[in-house]
Enzyme design. Sequence first.
Site, mmCIF file in Angstrom:
data_model
loop_
_atom_site.group_PDB
_atom_site.id
_atom_site.type_symbol
_atom_site.label_atom_id
_atom_site.label_comp_id
_atom_site.label_asym_id
_atom_site.label_seq_id
_atom_site.Cartn_x
_atom_site.Cartn_y
_atom_site.Cartn_z
ATOM 1 N N ASP A 60 0.828 -1.209 0.000
ATOM 2 C CA ASP A 60 0.000 0.000 0.000
ATOM 3 C C ASP A 60 0.861 1.258 0.000
ATOM 4 O OD1 ASP A 60 -2.316 -1.342 -0.049
ATOM 5 O OD2 ASP A 60 -2.757 -1.150 2.098
ATOM 6 N N GLU B 269 -2.965 -29.612 -21.194
ATOM 7 C CA GLU B 269 -3.340 -28.508 -20.305
ATOM 8 C C GLU B 269 -4.842 -28.590 -20.053
ATOM 9 O OE1 GLU B 269 -2.421 -25.057 -22.640
ATOM 10 O OE2 GLU B 269 -0.318 -25.642 -22.881
ATOM 11 N N LYS C 250 -8.545 -27.375 -20.263
ATOM 12 C CA LYS C 250 -9.234 -26.489 -21.206
ATOM 13 C C LYS C 250 -10.119 -25.566 -20.381
ATOM 14 C CE LYS C 250 -11.828 -26.375 -25.521
ATOM 15 N NZ LYS C 250 -12.791 -25.373 -25.087
ATOM 16 N N ASP D 186 -12.701 -22.980 -19.190
ATOM 17 C CA ASP D 186 -13.995 -22.643 -19.774
ATOM 18 C C ASP D 186 -14.265 -21.157 -19.583
ATOM 19 O OD1 ASP D 186 -16.294 -23.049 -21.092
ATOM 20 O OD2 ASP D 186 -17.320 -24.150 -19.497
ATOM 21 N N ARG E 218 -11.891 -13.150 -29.175
ATOM 22 C CA ARG E 218 -11.607 -13.962 -30.352
ATOM 23 C C ARG E 218 -12.485 -13.567 -31.543
ATOM 24 N NH1 ARG E 218 -13.512 -18.620 -32.478
ATOM 25 N NH2 ARG E 218 -12.000 -19.786 -33.687
ATOM 26 N N TYR F 82 -1.394 -19.094 -22.704
ATOM 27 C CA TYR F 82 -0.768 -20.373 -23.064
ATOM 28 C C TYR F 82 -0.183 -20.398 -24.461
ATOM 29 C CZ TYR F 82 -5.706 -20.577 -24.419
ATOM 30 O OH TYR F 82 -6.936 -20.270 -24.915
ATOM 31 N N LYS G 46 -12.583 -33.229 -24.951
ATOM 32 C CA LYS G 46 -13.602 -32.685 -24.059
ATOM 33 C C LYS G 46 -14.094 -33.707 -23.036
ATOM 34 C CE LYS G 46 -16.078 -29.467 -26.079
ATOM 35 N NZ LYS G 46 -16.377 -28.081 -26.132
ATOM 36 N N CYS H 235 -50.055 -12.340 -14.713
ATOM 37 C CA CYS H 235 -49.413 -13.111 -13.655
ATOM 38 C C CYS H 235 -50.273 -14.345 -13.365
ATOM 39 C CB CYS H 235 -49.258 -12.256 -12.401
ATOM 40 S SG CYS H 235 -48.743 -13.200 -10.970
ATOM 41 N N CYS I 197 -51.888 -13.808 -9.565
ATOM 42 C CA CYS I 197 -52.826 -12.751 -9.180
ATOM 43 C C CYS I 197 -53.528 -12.128 -10.389
ATOM 44 C CB CYS I 197 -52.116 -11.670 -8.386
ATOM 45 S SG CYS I 197 -50.996 -10.696 -9.401
ATOM 46 N N CYS J 68 -44.500 -9.372 -12.813
ATOM 47 C CA CYS J 68 -45.791 -9.031 -12.263
ATOM 48 C C CYS J 68 -45.559 -7.806 -11.382
ATOM 49 C CB CYS J 68 -46.313 -10.198 -11.419
ATOM 50 S SG CYS J 68 -47.679 -9.690 -10.360
ATOM 51 N N CYS K 79 -49.162 -9.484 -4.820
ATOM 52 C CA CYS K 79 -49.323 -10.811 -5.418
ATOM 53 C C CYS K 79 -48.938 -11.870 -4.379
ATOM 54 C CB CYS K 79 -48.430 -10.920 -6.649
ATOM 55 S SG CYS K 79 -48.385 -12.564 -7.345
HETATM 56 S S1 IVH Z 1 -4.917 -23.588 -27.411
HETATM 57 C C1 IVH Z 1 -3.936 -22.693 -31.649
HETATM 58 N N1 IVH Z 1 -5.131 -24.095 -24.816
HETATM 59 O O1 IVH Z 1 -10.475 -23.444 -26.324
HETATM 60 C C2 IVH Z 1 -4.156 -22.608 -30.189
HETATM 61 N N2 IVH Z 1 -7.048 -23.267 -25.960
HETATM 62 O O2 IVH Z 1 -11.843 -24.744 -28.534
HETATM 63 C C3 IVH Z 1 -5.567 -22.721 -29.860
HETATM 64 N N3 IVH Z 1 -9.002 -22.929 -24.520
HETATM 65 O O3 IVH Z 1 -10.426 -20.717 -28.505
HETATM 66 C C4 IVH Z 1 -5.917 -22.608 -28.444
HETATM 67 N N4 IVH Z 1 -8.064 -23.582 -22.636
HETATM 68 O O4 IVH Z 1 -10.482 -20.240 -25.998
HETATM 69 C C5 IVH Z 1 -5.762 -23.666 -25.928
HETATM 70 N N5 IVH Z 1 -5.165 -24.564 -22.521
HETATM 71 C C6 IVH Z 1 -5.788 -24.133 -23.630
HETATM 72 C C7 IVH Z 1 -7.137 -23.707 -23.618
HETATM 73 C C8 IVH Z 1 -7.737 -23.287 -24.815
HETATM 74 C C9 IVH Z 1 -9.170 -23.117 -23.207
HETATM 75 C C10 IVH Z 1 -10.056 -22.452 -25.450
HETATM 76 C C11 IVH Z 1 -9.627 -21.305 -26.320
HETATM 77 C C12 IVH Z 1 -9.894 -21.743 -27.735
HETATM 78 C C13 IVH Z 1 -10.883 -22.837 -27.520
HETATM 79 C C14 IVH Z 1 -10.833 -23.820 -28.667
#
Ligand code: IVH
Length: 671
Positions: free
Chosen positions: A42, A118, A120, A122, A141, A229, A319, A413, A416, A431, A436
């Site tokens: 700080d 890695e 994925k 979400d 994107r 990444y 997936k 509604c 009521c 509503c 109500c």
């Molecule tokens: S690599 C060419 N790594 O998944 C490189 N994508 O379905 C492409 N995503 O648009 C992406 N985790 O938004 C990569 N560890 C990860 C990811 C990842 C999530 C998403 C990303 C991409 C989408 C493709």
Amino acid sequence: MPERDSSCKVKEEIEQLREEIEYNNYHYYVQDSPQISDAEYDRLLCRLEKLEADHPELITPDSPTQRVSGEVDETFEPVEHSPPMLSLRAIYQEAEAYEFDQVCREGLGVGQVDYVVEPKFDGLAVSLLYEGRQFTRAATRGDGYTGEDVTANVRTIPSLPLRLPDGAPEDLVVRGEGYMLTDDFRRLNDERERCGERLFANPRNAAAGSLRQLDSSVTAARKLQIILYHIAHAPGVQPERQWYVIRDILPSWRLRSPANWAELCTGAGEVVQYHRRLMAQRDDLPYEIDGIVVKVDRLDWQRRLGTRTRDPRWAAAFKFPARGALSRVLDIDVQVGRTGKLTPVAWLEPVQIGGATVRRASLHNQSEINRKDVRVGDRVLVERAGDVIPYVVEVVQDERTGEERPFRIPDNCPVCNTTAVWSDDEKTVRCPNLSCPAQLKERIRYFASRAGMDIEGIGERTADQLVERGLVEDLADIYALDKDDWLRLDKVADRTAENLLEAVEKSKDVPLRRFLVALGIPLVGEHVAELLSRRYGSVQKIMQAHEESLLAVNGIGPEVASSIVTFFSSSDNRRVLCRLLEVGVSPRADFYGAEGPLENVTMVLTGRLDRWTREEAAELARAQGARVTSGVSGNTDYLVAGAGGGSKLRKAESLGVEIIDEETFAEMLQQ
Ligand code: IVH
């Protein structure tokens, strides 16, 4: 030239502070291992703020003080992606992982390939641009070729360095994912529920909604995360392996990478093991993932394999099966929430999802029903995300028989029969009737809650009984209950009945802002209630306020203004309100007349005062228009110091904030 000299020194100190702060941000937010105490941090930030306040010409956009610009973007400018942002082919079965490995091996003409795996994440894919090692732009994107400029919003993410350290390339494009932690998502939704706002279906929607905010201060409050990444462009840097990219290179530039969760696998067998392991851990991770990403480790091999039109041959998204199940819509009905919101709910053939039996699923609103074309009788995919109520993802169109019935939320509604009010985009139907019965139970509970009238003893069970036994038909009836009425409730004996009577009586003396919250006007939470209280000072004036007048209040937008007008234009609501006032509820505006002599003054109180408690003193100052905050910063005008002030006093001293005693403060109030 001494002037030049001192300004050079300041510049140097500013530079040093920024570097030190970036360094500590990285250790705090990315490494989770703070190197200095919060207080020390700080102090650095305060010092920087102070120097910048004195030398505004030295403020640069990459300064750690500039994360939230407070500017509101009107639109998101398009951004061309070069190279384009690719997507990934999706695979679902273990057999497909073996095929993917085989195709890679054959394409490369080798017997064995190492892969980086890695999680994925979400979230929402983002591309970041650094120029001269300064963060200059972030884009979504979009369609892969053109995205949207979300720089102001991404800038608010604390783990994102605004400047790269020495040794990082001058120019850089890196890609990754913006996302929200599951806990932060739940907190956000809880808060939105309290304010009667629309809930986000899952953390990804919340992250996407937050990144595409027009007002970046909203994004800042949403706690987004970012993980990177992929290096898309970095002249002079030639990584050999993805493993080095995430484990060494990105971290050395202080960019947060998935290294801690990633692994290096040899062949498809190990990839499948990782996939299984992560799937088992899925619910224990602090963020949502929807699978794993498999990438050929050697970048020269990646180049050799190349890309198809839209996705690389060297990577795949493996997936997880959706946390969902197929079911059938038996019926659709409409639920009435506390704020009168009508939510369509599907009754389903019971199915097991993640250990729970699901019988109902939210359909959110009419526009969602239309978009997914959900009909009664449809076979549907139902999912649960995090802890959120299950929802219908999509209809299995192939199984339509033609017998299915489309559904539309009724115009009145269902409880009521009051004419419901639709928003233009068909996303909310309400509503508007305060009495109500379906809303009443929830409303009573909310009315009596601490943020509202604060009536101790009226919780969920009491509220339900009051409605079910016909004792309360609108909120004002609470004040008409006598002891015998209370005694009719379960487990209420003499003593409890008396306590309840007393609590109800006591609640009549209520600050206007809490009274406004208690009424449960859609979109009016504590913040808006305070704005209204300050601006209008009485409930009568708020009732009469026109939309234009409300819109002129700083902090009230069109949706909120229209919700307030609609609420007070219902004759039922007006009647209940008048009755509440008649029985003696007297809301008082403690901050009324904010345009007082202390308008535009920001102050902080510390230590023990003689005449007032700090809270009382703060209310008095606010009543004259002051902004009273809890922490001293470069924006503080005065620190009111009572006996025994400690760290705030020191901070004020170091920042050169004017320190005044209680006497001076009292004089100011009397002006
Ligand atoms: S690599 C060419 N790594 O998944 C490189 N994508 O379905 C492409 N995503 O648009 C992406 N985790 O938004 C990569 N560890 C990860 C990811 C990842 C999530 C998403 C990303 C991409 C989408 C493709």
